[in-house]
Every structure is written in structure tokens, then in C-alpha cells.
Design a protein around this motif. Structure first.
Motif, PDB file in Angstrom:
ATOM      1  N   THR A 143       0.814  -1.216   0.000  1.00 46.87           N
ATOM      2  CA  THR A 143       0.000   0.000   0.000  1.00 46.87           C
ATOM      3  C   THR A 143       0.846   1.263   0.000  1.00 46.87           C
ATOM      4  O   THR A 143       0.321   2.359  -0.088  1.00 46.87           O
ATOM      5  CB  THR A 143      -0.943   0.011   1.219  1.00 46.87           C
ATOM      6  N   GLN A 144       2.184   1.084   0.115  1.00 43.47           N
ATOM      7  CA  GLN A 144       3.050   2.258  -0.034  1.00 43.47           C
ATOM      8  C   GLN A 144       3.531   2.410  -1.483  1.00 43.47           C
ATOM      9  O   GLN A 144       4.302   3.315  -1.777  1.00 43.47           O
ATOM     10  CB  GLN A 144       4.276   2.141   0.862  1.00 43.47           C
ATOM     11  N   GLY A 145       3.136   1.465  -2.317  1.00 42.11           N
ATOM     12  CA  GLY A 145       3.557   1.555  -3.710  1.00 42.11           C
ATOM     13  C   GLY A 145       4.849   0.831  -4.007  1.00 42.11           C
ATOM     14  O   GLY A 145       5.377   0.937  -5.119  1.00 42.11           O
ATOM     15  N   LEU A 153       5.792 -10.129   4.365  1.00 40.44           N
ATOM     16  CA  LEU A 153       7.186 -10.524   4.530  1.00 40.44           C
ATOM     17  C   LEU A 153       7.507 -11.799   3.762  1.00 40.44           C
ATOM     18  O   LEU A 153       8.582 -11.928   3.179  1.00 40.44           O
ATOM     19  CB  LEU A 153       7.486 -10.721   6.013  1.00 40.44           C
ATOM     20  N   ASP A 154       6.582 -12.748   3.786  1.00 38.23           N
ATOM     21  CA  ASP A 154       6.811 -13.981   3.031  1.00 38.23           C
ATOM     22  C   ASP A 154       7.095 -13.656   1.579  1.00 38.23           C
ATOM     23  O   ASP A 154       7.980 -14.227   0.948  1.00 38.23           O
ATOM     24  CB  ASP A 154       5.575 -14.878   3.099  1.00 38.23           C
ATOM     25  N   ILE A 155       6.304 -12.728   1.075  1.00 39.45           N
ATOM     26  CA  ILE A 155       6.453 -12.385  -0.334  1.00 39.45           C
ATOM     27  C   ILE A 155       7.762 -11.649  -0.573  1.00 39.45           C
ATOM     28  O   ILE A 155       8.442 -11.860  -1.570  1.00 39.45           O
ATOM     29  CB  ILE A 155       5.227 -11.556  -0.785  1.00 39.45           C
ATOM     30  N   ALA A 182      -5.031  -7.007   2.930  1.00 40.33           N
ATOM     31  CA  ALA A 182      -4.212  -6.444   4.008  1.00 40.33           C
ATOM     32  C   ALA A 182      -3.341  -5.301   3.481  1.00 40.33           C
ATOM     33  O   ALA A 182      -3.867  -4.282   3.058  1.00 40.33           O
ATOM     34  CB  ALA A 182      -3.369  -7.525   4.655  1.00 40.33           C
ATOM     35  N   THR A 183      -2.032  -5.517   3.401  1.00 38.22           N
ATOM     36  CA  THR A 183      -1.171  -4.412   2.960  1.00 38.22           C
ATOM     37  C   THR A 183      -0.811  -4.517   1.488  1.00 38.22           C
ATOM     38  O   THR A 183       0.045  -3.777   1.010  1.00 38.22           O
ATOM     39  CB  THR A 183       0.136  -4.399   3.773  1.00 38.22           C
ATOM     40  N   LEU A 184      -1.423  -5.450   0.799  1.00 34.93           N
ATOM     41  CA  LEU A 184      -0.970  -5.693  -0.577  1.00 34.93           C
ATOM     42  C   LEU A 184      -2.073  -5.495  -1.607  1.00 34.93           C
ATOM     43  O   LEU A 184      -3.242  -5.795  -1.352  1.00 34.93           O
ATOM     44  CB  LEU A 184      -0.445  -7.123  -0.697  1.00 34.93           C
ATOM     45  N   TYR A 185      -1.650  -4.991  -2.762  1.00 37.27           N
ATOM     46  CA  TYR A 185      -2.522  -4.984  -3.936  1.00 37.27           C
ATOM     47  C   TYR A 185      -2.047  -6.084  -4.879  1.00 37.27           C
ATOM     48  O   TYR A 185      -0.857  -6.170  -5.185  1.00 37.27           O
ATOM     49  CB  TYR A 185      -2.411  -3.672  -4.698  1.00 37.27           C
ATOM     50  N   PHE A 186      -2.949  -6.890  -5.343  1.00 38.57           N
ATOM     51  CA  PHE A 186      -2.631  -7.861  -6.391  1.00 38.57           C
ATOM     52  C   PHE A 186      -3.277  -7.346  -7.681  1.00 38.57           C
ATOM     53  O   PHE A 186      -4.487  -7.145  -7.722  1.00 38.57           O
ATOM     54  CB  PHE A 186      -3.184  -9.242  -6.054  1.00 38.57           C
ATOM     55  N   VAL A 187      -2.466  -7.141  -8.684  1.00 39.62           N
ATOM     56  CA  VAL A 187      -2.961  -6.492  -9.903  1.00 39.62           C
ATOM     57  C   VAL A 187      -2.709  -7.380 -11.112  1.00 39.62           C
ATOM     58  O   VAL A 187      -1.581  -7.849 -11.313  1.00 39.62           O
ATOM     59  CB  VAL A 187      -2.237  -5.146 -10.131  1.00 39.62           C
ATOM     60  N   PHE A 188      -3.728  -7.630 -11.878  1.00 39.43           N
ATOM     61  CA  PHE A 188      -3.574  -8.359 -13.140  1.00 39.43           C
ATOM     62  C   PHE A 188      -4.021  -7.451 -14.279  1.00 39.43           C
ATOM     63  O   PHE A 188      -5.084  -6.853 -14.209  1.00 39.43           O
ATOM     64  CB  PHE A 188      -4.455  -9.628 -13.151  1.00 39.43           C
ATOM     65  N   VAL A 189      -3.185  -7.386 -15.288  1.00 43.94           N
ATOM     66  CA  VAL A 189      -3.546  -6.600 -16.478  1.00 43.94           C
ATOM     67  C   VAL A 189      -3.720  -7.567 -17.634  1.00 43.94           C
ATOM     68  O   VAL A 189      -2.872  -8.436 -17.843  1.00 43.94           O
ATOM     69  CB  VAL A 189      -2.450  -5.581 -16.824  1.00 43.94           C
ATOM     70  N   PHE A 190      -4.790  -7.420 -18.398  1.00 48.51           N
ATOM     71  CA  PHE A 190      -5.062  -8.396 -19.448  1.00 48.51           C
ATOM     72  C   PHE A 190      -5.841  -7.723 -20.566  1.00 48.51           C
ATOM     73  O   PHE A 190      -6.157  -6.539 -20.483  1.00 48.51           O
ATOM     74  CB  PHE A 190      -5.847  -9.568 -18.874  1.00 48.51           C
TER      75      PHE A 190
END
Lengths: 220, 942
Positions: free
Chosen positions: A64-66, A160-162, A122-130
Motif C-alpha cells: 500500500t506504499q507503492g 514478509l513472506d512475499i 491487508a497491505t498488498l494490492y494484487f494487480v492483473f492486467v489483461f
């Protein structure tokens, strides 16, 4: 000529038939000029090559901080361009409220015929472009599959895992998406393959230790 | 220490160390990374593959997430790739797929590595190399590895096979010849019952069919089978996408497909599949009313769902269906309008588009009212989005849907007062454009303009400056409709105008000039009428002026405009007392005096004009008491003559300028056009030379009385003339299309437009707004015509553009045989193969004969063969257009065929040569050119 052919067939001289067929093919091809070059020149291949046909164009995970946590582009892009794209995607995402739709107008960022689906965990964006050859809701499901797989893989996945499992993330993603096409949508299957690959990697690394130290000793 | 030692490799940081270090660094991220990069550069030169591979992995990480170029390591990646260990290979493949592209110099060195791994027994190694290939394959790689991929397409490991299927897409794209080799096996995989394989194959076909749907029509039976049988949503979605592409090409196919699609729509619980069905119906099956109704029903469910995703997609589906079935939108009107205030910007914009799609002549006022209210409340971005769509919808096709222009002009004024409005430029253009085009609206326009001008607060908003410039211009140009020119003058010269940029300020001054002239003229007229009642000898010019006034008055009364205008006019003239004129002149002098020193030439020049005029007339006008004296009387006459002159100059009406006015510019002498288009010269000459007259519009004001009518006449003649000659031109264009540049559109259009400033014709047509609508329709047609004709000249230029027209023509040309064939297939049992369709489809003797020959062979094989060269009829058809190329192509083809003859022998050779191939590059190429075709030959033989 057709009659001639039939006649030959009946006469049963197989070799001649073959020879004639070759000649025939030769003439046929010559007359009709069905050259490969023409296929190559023909419209759709050219257009396609220009466009770089890819169903899924990019997958990104960012916090979320980019900060990018995973970035995969299925067409070659110079790194500067990648950075620019991730930045502009983040700029759009962070301006969006909660509880709004998961689709974002992406044509201004990724060019015509591109759609963007994201999911916020949570703190993450998951982005798919198609592009238009994927279904928006199906891709949304795919993000779910991806996240589920990560969850299984890392036991309650967190950012952190990621961060620390760069290679594994790519392995998992590569199992799901292959060259821009969705190949696997079952997280158990993906898990199976990922485990096999990890085993294989570990095995090959175990072997390495011995020769490495041996060669090290010898060189001393 | 040049080479890294054992110590280096022992104490090498792993990727994990790097990440940890990066998170804990105190020296700044960039500094840390550049240090790490330094280390990597050293480590990557190590002879130890483990060290090298770790360095490569770290580099990939930095490249992927911190965007540092890793092109320098491409050769090292290849070195790591040669390692026998799987973990190294994995790292190398990852690095390669990150950083390699078509112009990477070492790209071709990878071929043998890839080949080795493609034939590996370890499925994961094969998978890695396929993955890499799917990313980096170029022509050479695709060509050299076609054979291996062909083998893998029938691999018995599903894991490998589905990847091989997927990689085919890239290989086809880069090396189309491989279609001949691999297509057959690809189609075989369509009949595979493993859902994973099927999903991969259908995915590939979906992508292929997007590019060139027609070629895949013969496969429709297979797809149909999948559509009916498959239970996998992913596969079904892809098949639906394929049918969405195929159905418009073949109406009977659409008829056949519509039922199963509806079935899925009714049965499925998966929203993704449901939406895909809906989308397929609304895009490709929109002629089937029942299906559309069902789909719209589902869309309605989406719209009322609280999930914003479904709502958004529902709105999108409505947007697709809107052009053909507007009822679908009107049925859901409430939801759509409610969505305008949704929290989600996507939904808002989508619903805005839908609302605009509903706009028609009857409801435009109502909808715009609603929208403007929304715009007042909305955030700046969406507010401008709304304004933009209102402006573009209302101005479409020259204000096609606007009936009440008074309303529209006041709406424009209202819109510019919305606080967030940033559409000043568009509003400016429309205000002026409407002023020029629609005579009746001018009084209202002046009223709106006055309201805008008089408000000092608006001057502070830079986004409104453009609107204000339009307001100033129109109030100056149409000042005769103003109720109170003096008030207008004050507004134009108010102190806050100093906030305006110079270019707009100049417009203000010019308008003030016009208003001033008007006031003085009215004042003089008044005085004359009083004096003329005393002494009957009248100035002839005065008469004509009053006549022109009357005509203006009459006009505004006639067209049902409120009598207030006439009232206003009379009250205006009544209010022109001597005192007010004095005040007016003083005001002008005070306001414009300082501007004589302005740095902007426009402002300065115009201010000087006005002040010069004031100086010239002031003395005479301001001595009414001395009027009786004879000397002054003469001067007075001179002044009034000047005023008269200026007034006439300004009352010359400006007309709208045709968009294609540029096309009337005569050809410059030096232009090369004449050389190639010699035969056009006579035709073009007619049009272009006389039309230079249309540029003499800036008629000098002295001759204007005579000049205008004369030039008008002339123009009309020229106009007709050019009409004739352009029809000739159009015909010529049709015949010799290929000599024309594709963008010659303006030449055709120009004649159908009224020439610039041709206000006689404009005036006739503009008598009432209904006529205007007709006018817009008329002027619409010529606009469209060149659009239809447009694709034609392009045909020759490049093959690329060819596709569209062909696709359009084909249905008619080929309909009988092709559709008949497909119907045969579709109505027959599903096992029937497109063979028949094939032989029907191509009426050339060759294929017939092939069809005959093959009849005793396995039908499946046959069908595949047909599909393999299905692209060819197309290419042949295309070829007719590009005669020039034919010859060039023949020779390589010939060679190819020859090579093919002794293919059998060479293939044996090839297998022995396989390992040493890269040594004799030339030879290998030759062999490879041949080898891909080997599998095709049996098809020709059978």
C-alpha cells in the motif's frame, strides 16, 4: 488432369503416382503461389506481431506504499518503462476507496484493449492486467487462486513472506500463468508442482556442495 | 585479485542476505543497491557456477523489483544456463526471460540450450525451457525449434503437453510457417478429454481466432461440441469468446449457437460464465430477440446486485447493447441514473455514458437538467466528465438533437458558472459556432453573454477566460440585440479585465469598439430623425441604415422572439442622450488610455484604433449646442459619415467557416502532385482556381454594399461549378483509386459544404430551427460519404489495411458455398468433418482433386490438413491486390518445393547432423527450412 490421375491410380504403379503427385503439388503450388512469404505478409500475422498477442499482459503485487513486491510482464519492456507503469498503476489504486469495484480503466496506462483487475489484501494490492480475451470475473477468481496458493505455500501468507521468497513467488506464478496464458487454476495442482520443483532444486543443490568443496580443496 | 577467489564465493551474500540488507540499510537504498551491483558485477565473472548463479539471481531481483538494467549480464546468464544443475538452470531461465528481447545480441546462442532442455526427460526442465521460449522466441528460435515443439505436442506427460500447446501461440506468431507443421497436432488436442489440455488448446484458439476469425470457421463443429459438453467454466468462457468472433461471420452458426449459450445462461451459477454468455449475446447475437431479452434480464440482476463489480459489468453490457436495443437501457433507466451518484468512479462514468446514449430530441433538456445538477454536486473530475459528455453529445452532428437553441445557449452559460468547470474552450467554440450558425438564437446569446460579462467575479477564474472571450465577441458582434449597450460597454471595460490574458483582452477591446460604433450610430440616427422631421432632405445612407434596422426588428418579431427585444431596441435608442454619449466616450478614453503603452501588440493596436476613432468623432459629436453653425455642420456630416462607414463594416455578418475551407486553397506552384497525377489536372483545375475567390471575403468596407452581393453571386456560381467537377473527380477516384492518397477526403467534402461565409444560403436555411435540423442532416451526408469510400484507396497501399474490406466482402462473395458447407457440418452429426465444407469452399480444381484423393483416408487427418492451409485461400485472395509481389514470391516457393521432393532423404541426414549443426550454420538452416514441412507431406500424399 484429374482423369489422368485417376487412371494412374487404377493402374497401380505406386511409384509413378508418387512422382506425379510431387509434380502435381509442384505445379499446384507454383500456379497458386501459395508461398510462405505470403502467409507471412498476410494481414493478421503482421498486426498480431505488432500488438504482441498476450492474454494476460502483466501481474503485479505491490504494497500500500507503492513498493513493488512482484512484477511480471509478459511482453518485454525496458525496466524504466516497467517502473513507470507500476507507478501509474499505484497512483490509480491508492486513490480508490474501499468497497468499490475491482476494475480500473487501464487503457490510458497500458494502451488500447487492456483491462485491469486488482484485489486488496491487508497491505498488498494484487494487480492483473489483461486484454479482451480474458473474462474480468474469471481473472478476479484467478487472483483468488493465486492468493490461496500463496496462503497454502507459506501458511498464512503475509507481506514478509512475499518479500523474502522472490524465487518461489515466481515459481508459483509461472505454474499458474504461462507466457500470458492461464494454464492452471487449481491451487492443489500448483502446490504439487511447486513442491516437486523445490525438491528438485534442493536435490541439485545438495549435489553441488560436495564437488564445490572438493574443487576448492584441490585449488588450494 | 582479478578472478573472484574461493573466499569470495564462500562469503558471497545470498539473495536473502541482499533483501535483509536492503531492509536494514542505513546508507540509503540507492547507495546500498549500487554497492550490491558492484559486488554482483564481480561475482558474476566467477568461474564457479554456484557463485555465478547466485549473483545472477540477485541481479534478477534488483532488475525486477528495483528496476536496474541487467542487459550486461546476458552472456553470463547463458553460461549459467549451461550448468547441468536444475537450480542453476532455473535461475538462468528466469534471468533470461526477464531481460532478453529480440535485439539481445546473444539471443541466438540460446538455441542449442533450449533444444537440449526441450528434449530432456525431466518434465520440469522442459517446462522451464518452454516457458522461456514463450517469452523470448523470435523468428529464428521459433523456426529452429519447431520440430521439437511438434514432438512435445503429443508428449504423454500432460504437464509438458499443455505447455507445448501454449507455446505454439508464440511460435505461430513469430514463424507462421510452423502452422503447417504443428496445426494438425494442435487440432488433435482439441479432442483431448483432459480438461487441462483442452483449456490450453481452447485458449490458444481463442487468441488465434481473435486475429483472424474466418480461418477458424471450419473448426466450428469442434468448438460447438466443447460448448455443449464441457463443464469447465474456463474452457466455456474461451469457447464463448471464440463464438463471439465467429458468429457474426456466419449467420447460421449464430443461429445454431444461440440456444446452447442461452442454456448456459439459464443454468450456470458462475457469474463469470454468466457474464461471458451475456456479453456474447449482446455483442454477437443481438439479432436474436429472445436471447437478448434473457441477457438483459440477467443484466438487470447484475445491476441490482450490491457487488460493485457486477454492477459495473452490467452497465458495461448495457453500453454494448445500447446502440441496437435502446429499450434495454430505458428499461433500467432508474438504476442507471441512480448509479450516477455511486461511490465508484468507474460505475459513475459508465452510467454517464449510458445516460448520454439515451438522449434524444425529446428528452435532452430533461436529461441535461439532471446532469447539470449532478455536476454541481460532483467532484471536479466527474463534474468535467459530465460537462464534457453533455457538450459532445449536444454538439454531435451540428447540434442534431437540439431543437430549442435558446435553452441550449442558456445551458451553456449556466455550465460555465459551475465552479469546477474546466471546459471553457469547448464552451467558447460552441457559443461562437451557434452564434454563427443559428440566427434566431442571437438575442438570447447576447443576453447570456451580457450576464457573463457583467459579473466581475468570473474574471478571476482562468478556466472561464475562454468563455468570456466568446461572450465578449458575440456581444460585440450582435450588439444590435442588446438591451443596454451602455451597460455592456461598462462590462467590457471594467477594471478587472486586466486579469485577462492579452489575446482575450484584445477581443474585449475590439468588442468595445463595435459597441461604441453601434451606440454612436444609434445616437446619430436619433438625431437625424429629429432633424429630418424638421428638414426633409435626408442622407441616403441614413435611409438605408434605418431600413436595415427595420429588417432586423422585423426578423426578431417574426420568429416569435419576445417583443422585449424590439422593446429593448427602442428603449436603447431612447436612452442615447447626449449626456450618456459623453459619458461613454469618457469611459472609453479613461479605460483604454493606459493600454496605449501595453506591451502586447494586439492590445495596444486595438486600443489605438478605438481611441483614434474616438478622437476623430468626439469633437464633432460633443458640440450639440453649436450644431446650428454651418462649419460645424459640415464636420458633423463627416463624422457621421465615418461612423456610418464603421457601422456598416461591423454589421457585415460573419458566417460559419467550412471545416474543409483549407481544401479550397489553390495548389502551390512548386507542389509535386502534378507529376504523378497528370491526368487529374484538368479536373482539379476547375475546382481550385476559381475557389480562390472564396477567400476574398474580407471585403474592404467601402465597397461592401456592392461587393458583397457580387461576390456572393460569384461564389454561388463557382460553387455549382465545383460541384460538377467534383462529381467527376469522385468518379475518377473510383476508377483510379490507387493513384489517390488515402487522405484526399477533404476534396470530396468541400463542395457539399456551403462555402465559407456564404450567408445567403445560410440565411435561407436558417429561417427556423427545423430547417436547421435539415441542414445539419444534409451536411451530415457528405461527411459520411467519404468515410464509406475511405477504406477503398487504402486497399492498395499496404496489406495491413486489407483485412477489413476483405472481411466485409467475403460474406457476399463466398456465402453460398461456405455457409452451405458450415450448415452441412452443423446439421450433420458432430463427427462429420469439415471436409465437405472444404471442397465446397474452394472452387479451384486442385482442392477438388485433393478432396477426391483423400476420400479413402482417415477423415480426421483430412480435416486437419484442410485446416492447415486454411489461411491460404485468404492469402491468395489478398494476392490479387498485390500483383507486384507475385513474381518475387514464386521463386522461393519453387525452391521450397524442390527441396521438399528430396525431403525424405534429407531428413535422415538431418538426424545425424543434429549435433554438429551449429558448426555448419548455413547448412543447418537449409535443412531446417525443409524439416518443418516433413509432416505436411503425408497429407499431400494421402
Amino acid at each position: 488432369m484429374e482423369d489422368f490421375f485417376v487412371h494412374l491410380q487404377f493402374s497401380g504403379h505406386c511409384i509413378y503416382i508418387y512422382i506425379y503427385i510431387y509434380i502435381y503439388i509442384y505445379i499446384y503450388i507454383y500456379l497458386e503461389a501459395k508461398t510462405f512469404e505470403q502467409i507471412q505478409n498476410s494481414v493478421w500475422f503482421l498486426e498480431w506481431a505488432e500488438r504482441g498477442a498476450k492474454m494476460i499482459k502483466a501481474v503485479m503485487v505491490m504494497n500500500t506504499q507503492g513498493k513493488p513486491r512482484l512484477a511480471k510482464f509478459y511482453e518485454y519492456l525496458p525496466v524504466e518503462k516497467q517502473q513507470e507503469l507500476i507507478r501509474s498503476v499505484f497512483a490509480v489504486l491508492c486513490s480508490r476507496a474501499e468497497n468499490v469495484s475491482n476494475f480500473v480503466e487501464a487503457e490510458s496506462i497500458f494502451g488500447p484493449d487492456s483491462r485491469l483487475v486488482y484485489k486488496h489484501f491487508a497491505t498488498l494490492y494484487f494487480v492483473f492486467v489483461f486484454d479482451s480475451s480474458e473474462n474480468e470475473l474469471a481473472v478476479l477468481d484467478l487472483i483468488q487462486v493465486f492468493v490461496e496458493t500463496l496462503d497454502k505455500c507459506f501458511k498464512n501468507v503475509c507481506e514478509l513472506d512475499i518479500v523474502f521468497n522472490y524465487s518461489k513467488m515466481h515459481t508459483i506464478l509461472d505454474e499458474i500463468i504461462f507466457g500470458g496464458q492461464v494454464l492452471e487454476t487449481s491451487s492443489t495442482e500448483v502446490m504439487k508442482a511447486v513442491e516437486e520443483i523445490s525438491k528438485l532444486e534442493a536435490a541439485s543443490n545438495a549435489i553441488t556442495l560436495i564437488p564445490k568443496s572438493a574443487s576448492g580443496w584441490r585449488s588450494r | 585479485m582479478s578472478g573472484p577467489s574461493l573466499m569470495d564465493s564462500l562469503f558471497q551474500r545470498t539473495l536473502e542476505d541482499l533483501i535483509k540488507g536492503l531492509r536494514q540499510q542505513l546508507i540509503g537504498e540507492q547507495a546500498f543497491i549500487s554497492k550490491a551491483l558492484e559486488d554482483i558485477r564481480k561475482e558474476i565473472k566467477s568461474t564457479d557456477l554456484s557463485t555465478k548463479s547466485t549473483a545472477l539471481l540477485k541481479l534478477s531481483y534488483l532488475s525486477s523489483l528495483h528496476f536496474h538494467d541487467m542487459a550486461f549480464a546476458s552472456f553470463h546468464a547463458l553460461e549459467v544456463l549451461s550448468s547441468p544443475r536444475f537450480s542453476h538452470k532455473k535461475i538462468a531461465y528466469h534471468a533470461i526471460s526477464l531481460s532478453f528481447h529480440d535485439s539481445t545480441p546473444v539471443l541466438l546462442l540460446i538455441t542449442n540450450h533450449l533444444r537440449k532442455d526441450l528434449t530432456s526427460t525431466n518434465e520440469f526442465e522442459v517446462s522451464l525451457s518452454l516457458q522461456c521460449l514463450s517469452r523470448i522466441a523470435n523468428v529464428d528460435l521459433a523456426r529452429d525449434l519447431t520440430q521439437e515443439i511438434f514432438t512435445l505436442l503429443s508428449s504423454n506427460k500432460l504437464y509438458v503437453r499443455k505447455r507445448a500447446v501454449a507455446v505454439v501461440l508464440r511460435v505461430f506468431e513469430k514463424y507462421p510457417d510452423s502452422v503447417r507443421v504443428c496445426f494438425k497436432r494442435l487440432v488433435e488436442n482439441l479432442e483431448n478429454y483432459d480438461p487441462q489440455i483442452l483449456s490450453a488448446v481452447v485458449g490458444v484458439f481463442c487468441e488465434l481466432a481473435c486475429k483472424d476469425p474466418r480461418s477458424y470457421l471450419p473448426l466450428a463443429p469442434e468448438f460447438y461440441k466443447i460448448l455443449v459438453d464441457s463443464k469447465n467454466n474456463w474452457v466455456l468462457i474461451k469457447v464463448l469468446k471464440i463464438f463471439a468472433k465467429l458468429a457474426p461471420l456466419e449467420p447460421r452458426l449464430a443461429k445454431r449457437v444461440v440456444e446452447p449459450v442461452c442454456d448456459h445462461m439459464r443454468r450456470t451459477g458462475a457469474k463469470s460464465l454468466l457474464f461471458e454468455c451475456v456479453r456474447t449475446v449482446v455483442t454477437s447475437l443481438s439479432e436474436y430477440d429472445s436471447a437478448v431479452r434473457l441477457a438483459v434480464g440477467k443484466v438487470r440482476e447484475f445491476l441490482v446486485d450490491e457487488d460493485p463489480n457486477l454492477k459495473y459489468l452490467g452497465l458495461q453490457a448495457l453500453a454494448i447493447v445500447a446502440p441496437k436495443h435502446l429499450w434495454a437501457v430505458s428499461e433500467n433507466k432508474e438504476v442507471v441514473i441512480k448509479s450516477l451518484s455511486d461511490a465508484d468512479p468507474n460505475i459513475k462514468i459508465e452510467s454517464l455514458h449510458l445516460v448520454m446514449a439515451m438522449v434524444s430530441e425529446h428528452n435532452v433538456a430533461e436529461i441535461c437538467r439532471v446532469l447539470v445538477n449532478y455536476a454541481l454536486k460532483a467532484d471536479p473530475e466527474f463534474c468535467n466528465e459530465i460537462l464534457n459528455s453533455i457538450l459532445s453529445t449536444c454538439s454531435r452532428n451540428l447540434y442534431e438533437i437540439i431543437v430549442d437553441f435558446d435553452w441550449y445557449v442558456s445551458l451553456l452559460g449556466e455550465m460555465s458558472r459551475i465552479p469546477h468547470c474546466q471546459k471553457g474552450e469547448e464552451i467558447e467554440n460552441q457559443l461562437i459556432d451557434i452564434g454563427l450558425r443559428v440566427k434566431e438564437v442571437r438575442p438570447e446569446l447576447v443576453r447570456v453573454a451580457r450576464d457573463l460579462l457583467i459579473d466581475p467575479a468570473l474574471l478571476g477564474n482562468p478556466f472561464l477566460h475562454r468563455v468570456l472571450s466568446a461572450a465578449a465577441w458575440s456581444s460585440g458582434e450582435y450588439v444590435e440585440f442588446s438591451r443596454n449597450p451602455l451597460e455592456l460597454m461598462e462590462a467590457l471595460l471594467q477594471p478587472r479585465t486586466s486579469l485577462l490574458p492579452p489575446s482575450i483582452r484584445a477581443i474585449y477591446i475590439q468588442s468595445a469598439f463595435k459597441v461604441l460604433v453601434f451606440c454612436l450610430h444609434t445616437y446619430l440616427m436619433q438625431r437625424e430623425s429629429t432633424t429630418s422631421s424638421a428638414c426633409p432632405d435626408n442622407l441616403p445612407s441614413g435611409v438605408s441604415a434605418s431600413v436595415s434596422y427595420e429588417s432586423f426588428d422585423g426578423l426578431s418579431v417574426e420568429d416569435g422572439g419576445d417583443a422585449a427585444v424590439t422593446h429593448g431596441l427602442t428603449s436603447t435608442s431612447a436612452s442615447m442622450t447626449d449626456e450618456s454619449i459623453v459619458n461613454l466616450l469618457n469611459l472609453v478614453e479613461i479605460a483604454l488610455g493606459p493600454l496605449l503603452g501595453s506591451h502586447d501588440v494586439e492590445v495596444q493596436g486595438r486600443a489605438r484604433n478605438v481611441l483614434g476613432f474616438v478622437d476623430m468623432t468626439k469633437l464633432d459629436l460633443l458640440n450639440p449646442s453649436a450644431q446650428e453653425e454651418k462649419g460645424l455642420e459640415r464636420k458633423e456630416v463627416e463624422a457621421s459619415k465615418t461612423i456610418e462607414l464603421m457601422h456598416d463594416a461591423f454589421s457585415e455578418e460573419l458566417g460559419p467557416v467550412s471545416l474543409t475551407a483549407q481544401g479550397k486553397v489553390p495548389l502551390p506552384d512548386g507542389l509535386m502532385l502534378k507529376e504523378n497525377l497528370g491526368d487529374l489536372e484538368m479536373i482539379c483545375g476547375d475546382i481550385q482556381l476559381p475557389s480562390s475567390n472564396s477567400f476574398s471575403f474580407g471585403t474592404p468596407s467601402n465597397e461592401q454594399k456592392v461587393g458583397v452581393s457580387f461576390s456572393n453571386l460569384q461564389i454561388k456560381e463557382d460553387f455549382e461549378q465545383s460541384n460538377e467537377s467534383t462529381s467527376l473527380l469522385a468518379e475518377h477516384r473510383k476508377r483510379h483509386g490507387l493513384y489517390y492518397l488515402p487522405s484526399g477526403k477533404s476534396e470530396i467534402i468541400s463542395n457539399d459544404y456551403p462555402p465559407a461565409n456564404d450567408h445567403t444560403s445560410q440565411g435561407n436555411v436558417n429561417d427556423n430551427s427545423d430547417d436547421l435540423a435539415k441542414l445539419t442532416e444534409e451536411s451530415l451526408f457528405p461527411k459520411k460519404k467519404p468515410n464509406h469510400a475511405k477504406p477503398r484507396p487504402v486497399v492498395v497501399k499496404l496489406d495491413e489495411v486489407d483485412e477489413k474490406p476483405i472481411a466485409m466482402k467475403k460474406p457476399e462473395a463466398k456465402d453460398d458455398s461456405l455457409s452451405g458447407a458450415v450448415r452441412d457440418i452443423l446439421l450433420g452429426s458432430e463427427d462429420v468433418i469439415p471436409t465437405s465444407s472444404r471442397s465446397n469452399l474452394s472452387d479451384k480444381p486442385s482442392s477438388k482433386r485433393r478432396g477426391k484423393e483423400k476420400q479413402d483416408t482417415d477423415p480426421h487427418v483430412e480435416s486437419k490438413e484442410n485446416l492447415v492451409d486454411d489461411g491460404n485461400p485468404n492469402s491468395r485472395r489478398r494476392k490479387h491486390r498485390s500483383h507486384g509481389k507475385e513474381r518475387r514470391h514464386k521463386s522461393p516457393r519453387k525452391k521450397n518445393a524442390e527441396e521438399r521432393e528430396d525431403n525424405g532423404q534429407k531428413e535422415k541426414e538431418k538426424s545425424t547432423h543434429r549435433h554438429g549443426r551449429h558448426k555448419s550454420r548455413q547448412r543447418a538452416d537449409e535443412l531446417l527450412n525443409v524439416s518443418p514441412q516433413t509432416p505436411v507431406i503425408p497429407d499431400f500424399l494421402l
